[in-house]
Design a protein around this motif. Structure first.
Motif, mmCIF file in Angstrom:
data_model
loop_
_atom_site.group_PDB
_atom_site.id
_atom_site.type_symbol
_atom_site.label_atom_id
_atom_site.label_comp_id
_atom_site.label_asym_id
_atom_site.label_seq_id
_atom_site.Cartn_x
_atom_site.Cartn_y
_atom_site.Cartn_z
ATOM 1 N N TRP A 43 -11.865 -89.921 14.431
ATOM 2 C CA TRP A 43 -10.619 -90.418 15.004
ATOM 3 C C TRP A 43 -10.633 -91.952 15.068
ATOM 4 O O TRP A 43 -11.523 -92.555 15.644
ATOM 5 N N ASP A 62 -3.311 -88.671 23.425
ATOM 6 C CA ASP A 62 -3.370 -87.836 22.227
ATOM 7 C C ASP A 62 -4.284 -86.647 22.463
ATOM 8 O O ASP A 62 -5.408 -86.802 22.943
ATOM 9 N N GLU A 63 -3.807 -85.466 22.118
ATOM 10 C CA GLU A 63 -4.623 -84.260 22.235
ATOM 11 C C GLU A 63 -5.442 -84.110 20.948
ATOM 12 O O GLU A 63 -4.877 -83.906 19.870
ATOM 13 N N ARG A 64 -6.748 -84.240 21.039
ATOM 14 C CA ARG A 64 -7.598 -84.123 19.858
ATOM 15 C C ARG A 64 -7.602 -82.672 19.350
ATOM 16 O O ARG A 64 -7.631 -81.729 20.140
ATOM 17 N N ARG A 93 -19.298 -91.737 10.227
ATOM 18 C CA ARG A 93 -17.899 -91.961 10.566
ATOM 19 C C ARG A 93 -16.997 -92.108 9.336
ATOM 20 O O ARG A 93 -15.928 -92.719 9.411
ATOM 21 N N PRO A 129 -9.122 -79.300 17.858
ATOM 22 C CA PRO A 129 -10.437 -78.659 18.028
ATOM 23 C C PRO A 129 -11.077 -78.307 16.681
ATOM 24 O O PRO A 129 -11.329 -77.140 16.374
ATOM 25 N N GLN A 137 -14.308 -79.381 14.104
ATOM 26 C CA GLN A 137 -15.579 -80.089 14.036
ATOM 27 C C GLN A 137 -15.437 -81.362 13.204
ATOM 28 O O GLN A 137 -14.945 -81.335 12.085
ATOM 29 N N ALA A 178 -10.423 -96.591 19.638
ATOM 30 C CA ALA A 178 -11.255 -96.276 18.481
ATOM 31 C C ALA A 178 -10.898 -97.120 17.263
ATOM 32 O O ALA A 178 -11.674 -97.192 16.306
ATOM 33 N N PHE A 208 -13.610 -83.977 14.119
ATOM 34 C CA PHE A 208 -12.359 -84.698 14.416
ATOM 35 C C PHE A 208 -12.610 -85.915 15.305
ATOM 36 O O PHE A 208 -12.164 -87.030 14.996
ATOM 37 N N ASP A 209 -13.311 -85.710 16.414
ATOM 38 C CA ASP A 209 -13.547 -86.810 17.355
ATOM 39 C C ASP A 209 -14.323 -87.955 16.708
ATOM 40 O O ASP A 209 -14.049 -89.131 16.963
ATOM 41 N N GLU A 210 -15.292 -87.609 15.886
ATOM 42 C CA GLU A 210 -16.117 -88.624 15.233
ATOM 43 C C GLU A 210 -15.301 -89.502 14.293
ATOM 44 O O GLU A 210 -15.542 -90.712 14.170
#
Length: 399
Positions: free
Chosen positions: A195, A183-185, A279, A187, A189, A112, A191-193
């Protein structure tokens, strides 16, 4: 050259004629015919030295062909992982004239990230370009074989490892793990976007680009001891820092006082979501509905080892990192070494590269000492510029 994926099994064992047994050292058991004598005699007779019946990855037998062929000698080192650590290790070993297989499954931990920073001569280089340059430079060393394959298993022992690949099997005297960590993302809302774009782990890698903006430090109970030192060091990049604890632990009064004296605020309510736009982080919403403006978040989510490392049963430290000799890099399994992120929380491209180069140098010394004591036998010949195409290879459907 570089990275890894495959599909077929390499012929890796020589056939010894009936009546001749071999000891563990590879010498002929009857005292008359050595392996070297046998291979030389076979060559003179025009015999095809192949391994009938070797199993492929799918379980099918490899049938002898009519083409005369010598069984490929084992690699000196198989490196698992084609990131900065693996590339640096392959370069060190290639320059030491060792036979090396660098396996890269293609999945990158820093996928990423847009750029690699804090790496002298490569500051601002994209991860893809970094790997391309690394592979291009490895191509100058004929004993280094880089393949886009995934290592699925490691069995055997020191000097006689069998490396299961998605394309077959390779033999190796040593194994170097440069697999990084998973890496453990969190949980939350958004976060993934964010990272790798607005949520980071390392200020040395990303701090310069976001200097003088408002930083949030999201700290968990497992990293509570890092709250004060990380928050205080963040002030070197920006004076506007806010700490989020999500109520997962109590902040000692003394810590609160020191943070307050440094102008750092603390939010203890749970984080509900990150408010994002293309992002980019605009604010953090808490469970109470409060909105806290922020430009970036630094955090250290939990990490775990890749499946292969877990399957080896290596000794881990109390934080889950592979325990390796601090100088040599050897793990609890003799002949298996580890370097880079899987061994330490001190993570970054330049540190992984340095660790990979150091571990490779130690492996080279280990191999040299083993060869001098007669442990490796006749296949321990170095491969140099004028040695021709003698490096072993594993068949790959991707090449």
């Amino acid at each position: 050259m570089n990275s890894g994926k495959v599909d077929d099994e390499s012929l890796v064992e020589s056939v010894v004629p009936a009546g001749v047994t071999r000891s563990a050292t590879g010498e002929a058991g009857n005292g008359d015919v050595s392996r070297r004598d046998f291979l030389q005699a076979g060559a003179l007779l025009g015999a095809a030295i192949v391994a009938p019946g070797c199993a492929t990855a799918s379980g099918a037998a490899v049938r002898p062909t009519n083409t005369p062929e010598r069984s490929a000698p084992p690699y000196d080192v198989v490196i698992v992982g084609g990131g900065p650590g693996g590339l640096a290790a392959a370069l060190t070993l290639g320059r030491s004239r060792r036979r090396v297989l660098l396996c890269d499954s293609g999945s990158r931990r820093n996928a990423a990230a847009e750029h690699i920073h804090n790496f002298v001569t490569r500051d601002g280089t994209s991860p893809e370009e970094f790997r391309r340059i690394g592979r291009e430079q490895l191509a100058a060393y004929p004993s280094v074989d880089v393949q886009d394959v995934r290592v699925v298993s490691v069995s055997g022992a020191r000097d006689a490892f069998q490396i299961g690949l998605t394309s077959g099997v390779a033999r190796s005297r040593r194994v170097l793990l440069c697999t990084g960590m998973l890496d453990e993302r969190l949980p939350i809302q958004g976060f993934d976007e964010l990272w790798g774009h607005a949520i980071f782990q390392c200020p040395y890698c990303h701090g310069w680009e976001v200097q003088d903006q408002r930083w949030g430090y999201l700290v968990t109970a497992s990293d509570a001891q890092m709250l004060l030192p990380f928050a205080l060091q963040a002030r070197g990049w920006t004076r506007d820092v806010v700490v989020f604890t999500s109520g997962t632990f109590d902040v000692p009064a003394e810590t609160r006082a020191r943070l307050r004296a440094a102008g750092i605020s603390i939010e203890t309510d749970p984080v509900r979501r990150f408010i994002t736009r293309e992002r980019r982080l605009e604010a953090v919403e808490l469970s109470t509905g409060s909105i806290v403006p922020c430009a970036v978040i630094f955090t250290h989510p939990a990490q775990r080892q890749v499946e292969l490392v877990g399957s080896l049963g290596l000794t881990l430290d109390e934080h889950g990192y592979v325990r390796a000799d601090p100088m040599r890099g050897e793990t609890s399994m003799p002949g298996v070494y580890a370097a880079g992120d899987l061994t330490t929380r001190m993570q970054g491209a330049i540190w992984a590269a340095a660790a990979g180069a150091r571990a490779a140098a130690m492996i080279n010394v280990d191999l040299a000492m083993s060869a001098a004591s007669g442990e490796l036998g006749e296949d321990a010949e170095p491969v140099g510029r004028g040695a021709g195409d003698t490096s072993p290879s594993v068949p790959s459907s991707d090449r």
